[in-house]
Design a protein around this motif. Structure first.
Motif, PDB file in Angstrom:
ATOM      1  N   GLU A 135     -24.442 -17.596  -4.128  1.00 53.60           N
ATOM      2  CA  GLU A 135     -24.443 -16.908  -5.418  1.00 53.60           C
ATOM      3  C   GLU A 135     -25.069 -15.526  -5.256  1.00 53.60           C
ATOM      4  N   LEU A 151     -24.811  -8.890  -9.633  1.00 53.21           N
ATOM      5  CA  LEU A 151     -23.637  -9.305 -10.392  1.00 53.21           C
ATOM      6  C   LEU A 151     -23.435  -8.410 -11.614  1.00 53.21           C
ATOM      7  N   VAL A 168     -21.095 -10.975 -21.144  1.00 53.36           N
ATOM      8  CA  VAL A 168     -21.733 -11.909 -20.223  1.00 53.36           C
ATOM      9  C   VAL A 168     -22.421 -12.982 -21.060  1.00 53.36           C
ATOM     10  N   ALA A 181     -19.012 -12.787 -16.704  1.00 50.59           N
ATOM     11  CA  ALA A 181     -19.935 -13.562 -15.871  1.00 50.59           C
ATOM     12  C   ALA A 181     -20.761 -14.490 -16.752  1.00 50.59           C
ATOM     13  N   PRO A 194     -17.239 -15.787 -12.662  1.00 47.78           N
ATOM     14  CA  PRO A 194     -18.411 -15.621 -11.796  1.00 47.78           C
ATOM     15  C   PRO A 194     -19.695 -16.076 -12.505  1.00 47.78           C
ATOM     16  N   PHE A 195     -20.542 -16.777 -11.773  1.00 49.97           N
ATOM     17  CA  PHE A 195     -21.824 -17.175 -12.356  1.00 49.97           C
ATOM     18  C   PHE A 195     -22.901 -17.103 -11.295  1.00 49.97           C
ATOM     19  N   THR A 196     -24.131 -17.059 -11.748  1.00 48.76           N
ATOM     20  CA  THR A 196     -25.250 -17.173 -10.825  1.00 48.76           C
ATOM     21  C   THR A 196     -26.466 -17.674 -11.583  1.00 48.76           C
TER      22      THR A 196
END
Lengths: 271, 271
Positions: free
Chosen positions: A107, A113, A123, A149, A176-178
């Motif tokens: 990640e 990001l 987001v 995200a 996309p993720f983190t």
């Protein structure tokens, strides 16, 4: 078709498919499980993570030729087994007859990001979302409305848990993720990248339907019941969804309502 | 407290609680099952249907005194049993320790129900909603956004099925609903009562976020996958929710998005 036959449930090629449910509980060593045709199609066409292999029941091979061809194009091995062997491998009946194993990739830092997102962007920030159905539902909506995200706090569950992926209809493999260490860091992280933080809360000053959203928005959602922590709400712009005298909305539904509003304003701006 | 003790799982007073799951499958002779504190509170405070009795685990009695007092005010008998007896009655572990049996009342004619609604009103029409989670989620949203009624076609499941009630957080006990024979009759029924019919469909001409809704709206929702029948869409005003390149939304989430939009316009008109 270059499908490899699996006759023995102990065949080492299908080791990652062994005891699917037990592995749900103990974690999976950097792998995830994607189930069913639609999810695997999404994973092959648009997924952010590589698939390691596909396992298909014999009786689905004919119907899944397009998907198998797609896997082969991408160099993903395809294994076929009799349904009874497949069930023996997984440890429970695989009704969908179609499973894939994927591999997580590292990640990015949340800072990195966010900094990589240009122009108008939505987001989502998740705080204490511990239920896999809700996590999956939120990712499904994030994908449907083009969220850029998702940032996830330490109190939230894993979007790559098997059930979350299934409920997301593959959205968890696309958006996309983190992780962020602490939810309290989210508004400052967002501000540093030019995002305004919106906190969904029944006590918010702004009514969602009348909100003219910032071009770059971080939307915070908390779990049903506890909601977002007060100190986090205090550092953000509070937004509420007025309701009749009734229990609060499901958090996945809330994400759909909010993302629909933000996306429609974003896209009107683009139009 | 006038709680009656149940020591024997075969006690005839708790007969309606016997074999809860099996009865889910065969239907229940005019009764429904409401589970958990929040749902039963809603049923007692605002439910449209009478409760016949409550069954509470001994170890929950102290915490549930307010709810028990409320039941007594309403003349609803309260039974208490040891958890092990309660589980033996129901045939599976009742983790919530709190169950109620209610009684269905006759459903009004759809025509009568609509004619009884004055002024601005949002009515939901469900076509082929066969999943109890979705049915429950739709009723939760209908209650949250003050929908006046729900009309349900013959291809949809029962809102008073145990799981649908639970997922609705009691909304299925609050929002008036009735069956219509055929979905195809819905637009004419609506028109006769001064409602315009909106059909949610990806091919709709109107974009939801820009829709200035009629004061009296019947919103039609179909199942994920098949959606609404084309002949029904043809007789209604088509409304779409634009999405990124992704699978369609969950139908319960869709109901939340649509009802939020309609309710915010309705309430802005009232303000």
């Amino acid at each position: 078709m270059m499908v490899e036959r699996i006759a023995d449930p102990d065949d080492p090629r299908v080791e990652p498919y062994r005891f699917v449910r037990e592995r749900d509980l103990v974690g999976r060593d950097g792998r995830f499980v994607a189930e069913g045709q639609v999810v695997i199609e999404v994973a092959l066409a648009r997924g952010r993570f590589p698939l390691e292999s596909l396992l298909i029941a014999d009786d689905r091979l004919a119907a899944q030729q397009a998907l198998i061809a797609r896997a082969e194009e991408k160099g993903v091995p395809v294994y076929a087994a009799a349904p009874v062997v497949m069930d023996a491998i997984a440890g429970f009946p695989i009704h969908r007859g179609l499973v894939a194993i994927g591999r997580r990739t590292a990640e990015p830092e949340a800072r990195t990001l966010l900094a990589g997102l240009d122009g108008p962007a939505i987001v989502v920030g998740l705080v204490g979302i511990a239920n896999h159905d809700n996590m999956g539902g939120i990712f499904r909506n994030a994908a449907a409305f083009g969220a850029a995200a998702v940032l996830i706090d330490g109190g939230s569950c894993d979007p790559l848990y098997r059930k979350a992926i299934r409920v997301s209809v593959g959205g968890a493999l696309v958006v996309p993720f983190t992780r962020v260490g602490a939810a309290a860091d989210l508004p400052a992280l967002a501000a540093a990248a030019g995002f305004e933080t919106l906190a969904l809360t029944p006590a918010g000053d702004d009514v969602l339907a009348r909100l003219d959203p910032p071009a770059r928005s971080l939307v915070l959602l908390g779990a049903e019941g506890p909601g977002l922590p007060a100190d986090l709400i205090a550092t953000a712009r509070g937004v509420r969804i007025p309701m009749a005298d009734f229990d609060s909305l499901n958090v996945a539904t809330t994400s759909g309502i909010v993302l629909h509003h933000l996306a429609s304003r974003r896209d009107a701006g683009r139009g």
